[in-house]
Design a protein around this motif. Structure first.
Motif, PDB file in Angstrom:
ATOM      1  N   GLU A 131       0.906  -1.251   0.137  1.00 12.22           N
ATOM      2  CA  GLU A 131       0.038  -0.012   0.170  1.00 12.22           C
ATOM      3  C   GLU A 131       0.765   1.295   0.106  1.00 12.22           C
ATOM      4  OE1 GLU A 131      -2.542  -0.279   3.483  1.00 12.22           O
ATOM      5  OE2 GLU A 131      -3.398  -2.206   2.536  1.00 12.22           O
ATOM      6  N   THR A 132       2.157   1.165   0.680  1.00 13.00           N
ATOM      7  CA  THR A 132       2.806   2.210   0.666  1.00 13.00           C
ATOM      8  C   THR A 132       3.823   2.512  -0.575  1.00 13.00           C
ATOM      9  OG1 THR A 132       4.622   1.142   1.806  1.00 13.00           O
ATOM     10  CG2 THR A 132       3.103   2.230   3.473  1.00 13.00           C
ATOM     11  N   GLY A 133       3.872   1.265  -1.402  1.00 13.84           N
ATOM     12  CA  GLY A 133       4.796   1.456  -2.540  1.00 13.84           C
ATOM     13  C   GLY A 133       6.056   1.043  -2.236  1.00 13.84           C
ATOM     14  N   ALA A 134       6.453   0.706  -0.725  1.00 11.09           N
ATOM     15  CA  ALA A 134       7.582   0.030  -0.590  1.00 11.09           C
ATOM     16  C   ALA A 134       8.083  -1.101  -1.246  1.00 11.09           C
ATOM     17  CB  ALA A 134       8.073  -0.032   0.845  1.00 11.09           C
ATOM     18  N   LEU A 135       7.074  -1.735  -1.314  1.00 12.11           N
ATOM     19  CA  LEU A 135       7.078  -3.329  -1.820  1.00 12.11           C
ATOM     20  C   LEU A 135       6.501  -3.512  -2.984  1.00 12.11           C
ATOM     21  CD1 LEU A 135       8.381  -6.096  -1.065  1.00 12.11           C
ATOM     22  CD2 LEU A 135       6.354  -6.578   0.026  1.00 12.11           C
ATOM     23  N   GLU A 136       6.939  -4.089  -4.194  1.00 15.59           N
ATOM     24  CA  GLU A 136       6.200  -4.182  -5.479  1.00 15.59           C
ATOM     25  C   GLU A 136       4.844  -5.330  -5.429  1.00 15.59           C
ATOM     26  OE1 GLU A 136       9.206  -4.431  -8.411  1.00 15.59           O
ATOM     27  OE2 GLU A 136       9.744  -2.400  -8.342  1.00 15.59           O
ATOM     28  N   GLU A 137       5.611  -6.478  -4.947  1.00 12.99           N
ATOM     29  CA  GLU A 137       4.754  -7.509  -4.888  1.00 12.99           C
ATOM     30  C   GLU A 137       4.805  -8.426  -3.654  1.00 12.99           C
ATOM     31  OE1 GLU A 137       4.537 -10.159  -8.339  1.00 12.99           O
ATOM     32  OE2 GLU A 137       6.775 -10.214  -8.326  1.00 12.99           O
ATOM     33  N   ILE A 138       4.072  -9.099  -3.329  1.00 12.31           N
ATOM     34  CA  ILE A 138       3.907 -10.416  -2.449  1.00 12.31           C
ATOM     35  C   ILE A 138       3.718 -11.651  -3.104  1.00 12.31           C
ATOM     36  CG2 ILE A 138       3.372 -11.503  -0.181  1.00 12.31           C
ATOM     37  CD1 ILE A 138       2.889  -8.827   0.978  1.00 12.31           C
ATOM     38  N   THR A 139       4.369 -12.666  -3.351  1.00 17.96           N
ATOM     39  CA  THR A 139       3.968 -13.758  -3.969  1.00 17.96           C
ATOM     40  C   THR A 139       4.144 -15.093  -3.007  1.00 17.96           C
ATOM     41  OG1 THR A 139       6.192 -14.148  -4.785  1.00 17.96           O
ATOM     42  CG2 THR A 139       4.929 -12.813  -6.011  1.00 17.96           C
ATOM     43  N   LEU A 140       3.619 -16.121  -3.519  1.00 19.20           N
ATOM     44  CA  LEU A 140       3.670 -17.332  -2.721  1.00 19.20           C
ATOM     45  C   LEU A 140       3.879 -18.611  -3.627  1.00 19.20           C
ATOM     46  CD1 LEU A 140       2.344 -18.080   0.199  1.00 19.20           C
ATOM     47  CD2 LEU A 140       0.476 -19.164  -1.095  1.00 19.20           C
ATOM     48  N   THR A 141       4.760 -19.339  -3.132  1.00 19.29           N
ATOM     49  CA  THR A 141       5.005 -20.943  -3.619  1.00 19.29           C
ATOM     50  C   THR A 141       4.237 -21.757  -2.731  1.00 19.29           C
ATOM     51  OG1 THR A 141       7.248 -20.101  -4.674  1.00 19.29           O
ATOM     52  CG2 THR A 141       6.894 -22.278  -4.151  1.00 19.29           C
ATOM     53  N   THR A 142       3.613 -22.716  -3.194  1.00 19.91           N
ATOM     54  CA  THR A 142       2.670 -23.366  -2.580  1.00 19.91           C
ATOM     55  C   THR A 142       2.471 -24.965  -3.308  1.00 19.91           C
ATOM     56  OG1 THR A 142       0.403 -24.003  -1.701  1.00 19.91           O
ATOM     57  CG2 THR A 142       0.557 -22.348  -3.731  1.00 19.91           C
ATOM     58  N   ASN A 154       2.959 -19.444  -7.506  1.00 17.80           N
ATOM     59  CA  ASN A 154       3.749 -20.628  -8.164  1.00 17.80           C
ATOM     60  C   ASN A 154       3.230 -21.665  -7.634  1.00 17.80           C
ATOM     61  OD1 ASN A 154       5.296 -18.984  -9.460  1.00 17.80           O
ATOM     62  ND2 ASN A 154       7.466 -19.383  -8.644  1.00 17.80           N
ATOM     63  N   VAL A 155       2.690 -22.627  -8.420  1.00 18.38           N
ATOM     64  CA  VAL A 155       2.146 -24.032  -7.849  1.00 18.38           C
ATOM     65  C   VAL A 155       2.840 -25.129  -8.227  1.00 18.38           C
ATOM     66  CG1 VAL A 155       0.042 -25.346  -7.497  1.00 18.38           C
ATOM     67  CG2 VAL A 155      -0.199 -23.022  -7.759  1.00 18.38           C
ATOM     68  N   SER A 156       3.251 -26.030  -7.279  1.00 18.34           N
ATOM     69  CA  SER A 156       4.187 -27.321  -7.793  1.00 18.34           C
ATOM     70  C   SER A 156       3.240 -28.551  -8.002  1.00 18.34           C
ATOM     71  CB  SER A 156       4.974 -27.601  -6.543  1.00 18.34           C
ATOM     72  OG  SER A 156       6.093 -26.446  -6.275  1.00 18.34           O
ATOM     73  N   ILE A 157       3.316 -28.845  -9.227  1.00 21.49           N
ATOM     74  CA  ILE A 157       2.572 -30.142  -9.467  1.00 21.49           C
ATOM     75  C   ILE A 157       3.674 -30.937 -10.538  1.00 21.49           C
ATOM     76  CG2 ILE A 157       0.827 -31.177 -10.868  1.00 21.49           C
ATOM     77  CD1 ILE A 157      -0.855 -28.831 -10.405  1.00 21.49           C
ATOM     78  N   ASP A 158       3.890 -32.200 -10.263  1.00 20.99           N
ATOM     79  CA  ASP A 158       4.930 -32.819 -10.845  1.00 20.99           C
ATOM     80  C   ASP A 158       4.339 -33.945 -11.844  1.00 20.99           C
ATOM     81  OD1 ASP A 158       7.362 -31.496  -9.875  1.00 20.99           O
ATOM     82  OD2 ASP A 158       6.811 -32.616  -7.811  1.00 20.99           O
ATOM     83  N   SER A 159       2.945 -33.929 -11.833  1.00 20.21           N
ATOM     84  CA  SER A 159       2.427 -35.088 -12.662  1.00 20.21           C
ATOM     85  C   SER A 159       0.870 -34.556 -12.781  1.00 20.21           C
ATOM     86  CB  SER A 159       2.548 -36.515 -12.214  1.00 20.21           C
ATOM     87  OG  SER A 159       1.816 -37.248 -13.063  1.00 20.21           O
ATOM     88  N   LEU A 160       0.103 -34.596 -14.007  1.00 16.77           N
ATOM     89  CA  LEU A 160      -1.117 -34.576 -13.971  1.00 16.77           C
ATOM     90  C   LEU A 160      -1.921 -36.104 -14.082  1.00 16.77           C
ATOM     91  CD1 LEU A 160      -1.541 -31.678 -16.514  1.00 16.77           C
ATOM     92  CD2 LEU A 160      -2.043 -31.646 -14.200  1.00 16.77           C
ATOM     93  N   VAL A 161      -1.167 -37.129 -13.769  1.00 19.68           N
ATOM     94  CA  VAL A 161      -1.778 -38.445 -13.747  1.00 19.68           C
ATOM     95  C   VAL A 161      -1.886 -38.749 -12.130  1.00 19.68           C
ATOM     96  CG1 VAL A 161      -1.540 -40.652 -14.126  1.00 19.68           C
ATOM     97  CG2 VAL A 161      -0.837 -39.303 -15.911  1.00 19.68           C
TER      98      VAL A 161
END
Length: 330
Positions: free
Chosen positions: A86-97, A118-125
């Motif tokens: 909100e203050t502009g000090a940070l451009e983005e917060i992201t998450l790895t899950t 970012n979402v970790s998926i190592d197979s769609l089977v």
């Protein structure tokens, strides 16, 4: 913050827990011993440390684990850190899950200003996914991705290339991700932590993966950078973006702009090195001031190495780094 090699450090990855609700074969032992909760930084301490880095020029903050969403009340930490957006000090917060908890938390993450996951998926089977993760439910993860997408968050799918598990599936995973509007990044297995399997048996160079992709698609190199280690191409036939993270076949260190803070307050200046700075000790000193924290951070950045020591060179070799990825943060 400028390291000894002239690289500006603007990206902090903060691990909020070493715990995870999956046990991926390339990442963890089946029976893990996790840190006692008393060793973890409190959410207030995590906030204070993250804020110290933001005041010193960090512009991108990524919340990681383990699986970050299994930590109790972690959403309150993200809510509080969003004040820097909100203050502009940070451009983005992201998450790895890993996506297992995403369905129930997507709306609140979006309200806190998280725009990318970012979402970790190592197979769609489903059966393969369950085997790699030792029991994970693919359907629940896909539901979570849909919930996040419905909230307007951009999704990038990450997959570790595993010679015996998903090598023949990776191209189809890319096609699926792009058809859903998601970017896709494929990652070489990293030699971190003792696991029950031999990483040499699973190691798949991404040079071979890329060659396989190029028999199916036209890959156009992109100048795009996210501040991370991936090198990107556009898949002309799908119009989607495809990334390659290659710590072994192509060292990605020359442009490194990041450091990693663990859930116990240890600052690792390099994922593939053992040197660390104990910021928890500084933080918990009686009368610890923001100036003391800033000085400790400066001292640590002055020790940031030029590159990592990752190598997988023979069957049965010990990991290049003994700690598990979940300890440092993915």
């Amino acid at each position: 913050m400028i390291d000894p090699f002239g690289r500006s450090i603007t990206y902090l990855r903060v691990s909020v827990t070493d715990r995870c609700d999956l046990r991926c074969t390339y990442c963890m032992s089946e029976k893990m011993t996790f840190l006692p909760k008393r060793d973890l930084l409190t959410l207030e301490e995590l906030d204070r440390l993250a804020t110290a880095f933001i005041l010193k020029g960090v512009r991108k903050l990524r919340i990681t684990g383990g699986e970050p969403l299994v930590r109790r009340d972690v959403l309150s930490l993200i809510d509080n850190l969003s004040r820097h957006l909100e203050t502009g000090a940070l451009e983005e917060i992201t998450l790895t899950t890993n996506g297992t908890q995403l369905r129930q938390h997507a709306a609140r993450l979006a309200r806190a200003g998280v725009r990318r996951l970012n979402v970790s998926i190592d197979s769609l089977v489903a059966d393969t996914y369950a085997r790699i993760t030792r029991g994970g439910d693919l359907g629940g993860v896909l539901d979570g991705i849909k919930a996040a997408n419905d909230e307007g968050m951009a999704i990038k799918i990450n997959a570790v290339a595993l010679k015996n598990d998903n090598a023949n599936e990776l191209a189809d995973m890319v096609a699926w991700a792009h058809s859903e509007g998601h970017d896709f990044t494929v990652i070489e297995a990293m030699p971190m932590g003792e696991i029950s399997e031999d990483r040499y048996d699973q190691y798949l160079p991404l040079s071979l993966v890329r060659e396989g992709f190029e028999t199916r698609w036209t890959l156009t190199p992109l100048a795009h950078r996210t501040g991370g280690p991936a090198r990107y191409v556009r898949v002309e036939e799908t119009g989607g973006q495809l990334g390659f993270i290659t710590p072994l076949t192509h060292n990605f260190c020359e442009g490194c702009n990041r450091v990693r803070l663990t859930c116990t307050g240890q600052l690792y200046m390099c994922l593939g090195q053992q040197d660390k700075a104990d910021l928890r000790a500084v933080l918990r000193q009686e009368g610890a001031t923001d100036a003391m924290l800033a000085a400790a951070i400066d001292d640590a950045i002055a020790r940031k190495p030029k590159g990592h020591d990752f190598v997988i060179d023979r069957p049965g070799s010990a990991p290049a780094v003994p700690r598990h990825m979940s300890t440092t943060g993915g």
